[in-house]
Design a protein around this motif. Sequence first.
Motif, PDB file in Angstrom:
ATOM      1  N   SER A 385       0.831  -1.203   0.000  1.00 40.74           N
ATOM      2  CA  SER A 385       0.000   0.000   0.000  1.00 40.74           C
ATOM      3  C   SER A 385       0.864   1.251   0.000  1.00 40.74           C
ATOM      4  CB  SER A 385      -0.921   0.004   1.225  1.00 40.74           C
ATOM      5  OG  SER A 385      -1.811  -1.080   1.206  1.00 40.74           O
ATOM      6  N   ALA A 386       1.962   1.223   0.774  1.00 36.86           N
ATOM      7  CA  ALA A 386       2.844   2.378   0.831  1.00 36.86           C
ATOM      8  C   ALA A 386       3.503   2.620  -0.526  1.00 36.86           C
ATOM      9  CB  ALA A 386       3.900   2.174   1.909  1.00 36.86           C
ATOM     10  N   ILE A 387       3.946   1.571  -1.191  1.00 32.28           N
ATOM     11  CA  ILE A 387       4.584   1.733  -2.503  1.00 32.28           C
ATOM     12  C   ILE A 387       3.570   2.233  -3.526  1.00 32.28           C
ATOM     13  CG2 ILE A 387       5.742   0.492  -4.385  1.00 32.28           C
ATOM     14  CD1 ILE A 387       6.889  -1.372  -2.175  1.00 32.28           C
ATOM     15  N   GLY A 388       2.364   1.726  -3.458  1.00 35.53           N
ATOM     16  CA  GLY A 388       1.298   2.201  -4.350  1.00 35.53           C
ATOM     17  C   GLY A 388       1.164   1.367  -5.602  1.00 35.53           C
ATOM     18  N   VAL A 389      -0.072   1.215  -6.035  1.00 32.29           N
ATOM     19  CA  VAL A 389      -0.348   0.318  -7.157  1.00 32.29           C
ATOM     20  C   VAL A 389       0.362   0.755  -8.437  1.00 32.29           C
ATOM     21  CG1 VAL A 389      -2.466   1.550  -7.821  1.00 32.29           C
ATOM     22  CG2 VAL A 389      -2.209  -0.879  -8.392  1.00 32.29           C
ATOM     23  N   GLY A 390       0.529   2.061  -8.628  1.00 30.43           N
ATOM     24  CA  GLY A 390       1.146   2.554  -9.856  1.00 30.43           C
ATOM     25  C   GLY A 390       2.603   2.175 -10.001  1.00 30.43           C
ATOM     26  N   ALA A 391       3.283   1.883  -8.911  1.00 30.99           N
ATOM     27  CA  ALA A 391       4.706   1.546  -8.968  1.00 30.99           C
ATOM     28  C   ALA A 391       4.953   0.050  -8.929  1.00 30.99           C
ATOM     29  CB  ALA A 391       5.438   2.209  -7.799  1.00 30.99           C
ATOM     30  N   LEU A 392       3.909  -0.755  -8.668  1.00 36.63           N
ATOM     31  CA  LEU A 392       4.106  -2.184  -8.459  1.00 36.63           C
ATOM     32  C   LEU A 392       4.111  -2.953  -9.775  1.00 36.63           C
ATOM     33  CD1 LEU A 392       1.684  -2.725  -5.433  1.00 36.63           C
ATOM     34  CD2 LEU A 392       4.181  -2.621  -5.369  1.00 36.63           C
ATOM     35  N   PRO A 393       4.939  -4.008  -9.863  1.00 31.84           N
ATOM     36  CA  PRO A 393       4.822  -4.938 -10.976  1.00 31.84           C
ATOM     37  C   PRO A 393       3.427  -5.556 -10.985  1.00 31.84           C
ATOM     38  CG  PRO A 393       6.878  -5.299  -9.768  1.00 31.84           C
ATOM     39  CD  PRO A 393       6.046  -4.351  -8.952  1.00 31.84           C
ATOM     40  N   ALA A 394       3.008  -6.072 -12.147  1.00 33.69           N
ATOM     41  CA  ALA A 394       1.633  -6.551 -12.315  1.00 33.69           C
ATOM     42  C   ALA A 394       1.249  -7.595 -11.274  1.00 33.69           C
ATOM     43  CB  ALA A 394       1.462  -7.127 -13.726  1.00 33.69           C
ATOM     44  N   GLN A 395       2.170  -8.534 -10.987  1.00 35.83           N
ATOM     45  CA  GLN A 395       1.858  -9.590 -10.032  1.00 35.83           C
ATOM     46  C   GLN A 395       1.553  -9.012  -8.645  1.00 35.83           C
ATOM     47  OE1 GLN A 395       4.807 -12.669  -9.965  1.00 35.83           O
ATOM     48  NE2 GLN A 395       3.912 -13.747  -8.214  1.00 35.83           N
ATOM     49  N   LEU A 396       2.309  -7.976  -8.240  1.00 33.30           N
ATOM     50  CA  LEU A 396       2.091  -7.378  -6.923  1.00 33.30           C
ATOM     51  C   LEU A 396       0.860  -6.485  -6.912  1.00 33.30           C
ATOM     52  CD1 LEU A 396       5.725  -6.558  -5.763  1.00 33.30           C
ATOM     53  CD2 LEU A 396       4.261  -8.468  -5.090  1.00 33.30           C
TER      54      LEU A 396
END
Length: 951
Positions: A385-396
């Motif tokens: 949640s802190a990293i945010g969906v926009g920065a996460l690889p698709a799997q995460l």
Amino acid sequence: MEAFQIPTDEQVKEVLRKIPTLQLRRAFFEKLRNTEWVEPLAKEGAFKNPPEPEQAEDGLIRDVYWPEIGYLMRVAPEEPEAVVKVLLTFGATKNAWVKRGVFSIGASLPAYQAARLEPLIRKWQPSGFGWRTDPRDLIAFAVNLIQGEQYAVGKWFAALIFKPSKVRGRREVSFVIEDYWYEQGLPELVEVLEDDGLELVLPWLIAYERRIGHLRKGRDVTYISRESLRSRGGIHDGVEQVLIDAVRDLAIKAMSIDASGAKLVLLNSNMILARKIALFSLSEAIRQVGNIEHLQGNLLAAGRELLFDEKSSDDSCRIDYAELARAVADVSPESLEPLTQFIEIGPRDDDDHLREWIGKDGADDAVIDEQIREYEDRWKHQWLSAIGVGALPAQLQTKLSELDSNFGVIEAPREPTMRITTWTGPNSPIDQDEMAAMTPSELVSHLESWHDKGDGWGPAPSHEGQGRALTALTATNPKAVAGAGNLVERLRPVYLRAVLRGWEAALKADLQPDWAQVIELIAGVLEHDIESSFPREGARGDDDDDFRWAKQAAVGLLEEVVKGRASLTVPDKVMAKFAELLISSAADEMAWDEYIRSGVDSGMDPLTISLNWQWPIRIRGLIYLMTHGKDTEWYDAARSALETELVRVDLRGASRAVIGEGLGRLLSVDREWLTPRIADLFGSDTGLSVEQQIALTTAMAVHHYHSTLFELLGPAMIGAIRSEDPLVVGWQTQSDPLQRIGEWVISSIIHGHLSTDDPVASEFLSVVPAKVRGDAFGQIAWAFMHAETVDDQIRDRFADLWDTRVEHVRNHSEDQDELSGFQWFVKSNKFATEWWLPRLKEAAALNPHLNTERYTIGKELAASSGIDPRQAFEVLKLLLEGRDEADLVAYDLTLNAVPAVIARAIASGDDGLKHDAYSYMNALGEKGHLSLASDVREILDLGLSNSDANE
């Protein structure tokens, strides 16, 4: 630059013969502008042996003013080499005026000349730089050296000013300059430091963390100082926070130049706070650097190393880790592919340890496995949640979506939260970290088996010391003893108290304990006899003799639980059980007996007493229970219990202070019950008992003005005003109780709720001493000063009310003290100069004591002279009349108002005013204001217009 003639030896000798006294020397040196006199005067010994401090008749040490230093300060920019040569002869002086002058000169000289002062400063270093020295000059001196490329001397001197030193024998930090100036000055220094600034300032932060005990061998809790490096998250300003900001900003600069080197400098400190700084500063450097090649070759490589370093998974790094991950994702999404594996590993806790820590005694393995999975999933949820969906690889991204569905969306995952810290005191045989490494069963077994064999103080551990470590642990991890049963029989009361206090702190930080265990322990403690089966071990204070303090802690925890809070929900059935405990089990006659036996004269006010005794703590808890609403199943029982307790004759008044404090809550939840009891609880216009006085004064001190409260308490306020004896105060604040009534009266009038004919207003404005009335007016005006905006209608009503009171004083000169608070009208900046200036003049004329106030208005008066020079001049004379020159207000007016007001009177175009101004200037000059004429001339030479003066 003006051309000056070099004086002859004879001229210099003749002058020195003619100025043997301080006054004559002062007159000469304050007027001397010729820069060519420095060397001739030095040659004749004029600057030798500045006067040393003298002991005055009252025993105090007084620094003798030395006018020669003023001349050196004035001419130093034109004759830096000659002046520095003179200054270097002052190594033995202790005169604070001289030291002040040297640093003022050093701050303004060319840096290469200022650097020559190093030997002098080293001589002064052991004894200090003089209490008169302006901290701003010390800071400016360091900045001057560094800006002027005298980097070695500049860094040495900056370290003298900003590096923390330890106070011997205490865990405190001291600096050459006060905290306020430290906080103001360090950012100025950071701005001018070169590329190696990080290496200079980071050791200061490390030293600070060591001094305050956050960083010790085998223990690093520096993370508690800052959850997020981006912002302080509501943490007040302070030296530590400014140091953290400084290292952060220098680290960003260093990362932009050499990311690998900067990362190494930070991580080599082996301090978790430095790792957090590395994560954040690298993220900011990536955002700021526009050179793609530099990103690829330096910053991104360092970013990948930091992101996938196992030590970066420490939970205290989460927010700053997320900052770096987002920054890397913005420029190179592919660099975050290893993040999937990093997150999948989860928290780096040892699996066996995690199993023991989370698992409850006797629990089925499948249950333990499920709890471990939930623990790990919640960790992943927070980090993703802190990293945010926009920065996460698709799997995460998919994983985050699943976790949001399971646990709910985290609304502000990168916002700092409150942390609980520990304190110093008696020693523990094991520290908090060692306790945290134990399973609940191991920890409880250790506590019940450990015995105190020392005297408790000094290096010897004690039950009390261990209890404090236990409180700190349960405050941050309220489930540290989860699953361990029968605690009341197994543990000493000191440890039960410690756990209860820890849970109370955890609730304040919105951390949820095991509710079933909390209920079990509170019930067990409240139902237990006062006597303990454990014999006391150690000296007095090392152990609890009985259950007295544990019971108080249990009631205190109940009070905290039943407060209710939006961020932590207590299930209804659980809250009902807590209500039952507070209403029934906590009804302890022994608590009442303990309270009344302690005596009336304890030195504490009743509200403070109410925070420290079990009986009034329960009364506050009952009020909190009632505020949950009349529709709750426990409301009637809680109200009945409150009524029962209020029947008691409480000579100490703690219960009445609690009622005063809770007035607003009771009014909100049950006005029908409260209203008919107001007179009994708070008194009436016929008089107030001591208990009623405590309730009234506490209510008015705790609550802001409100029209409904004013209406309810109006009769009691009249009774208080009519009281022939001083009121008994429920809560000691700066405001006199009658002054506080006046503040409410004035607020009601200026808000348009009442007129001066209202019975309470009429009583206050006619009966209360004039000085108290004046203090009330001043307090409201002071509040105006601190308000961002004030409604025009409220301001105008306040102005009209003031005019009516001035009219009253015109007719009743004995009430002149009612005008004593007018300086706050001036300083509030909410009233036009055209309004306050003539009223200040009249107030000063009506009240000769008006100018005895210690709050200064020199700058405001100076600015007003640009609008109305005659009135400003006349006010100035009134305020200075008969005043001692050593007085603070006289000093302020002389420094900030006199030259400007006289200059604008002279330049006003009014011949009569001009004549009066010159006459007054000459009169002040005869009293010793020797530089006044030149100061006025300087202002006149600038040709300031009235509009300039008002800026």
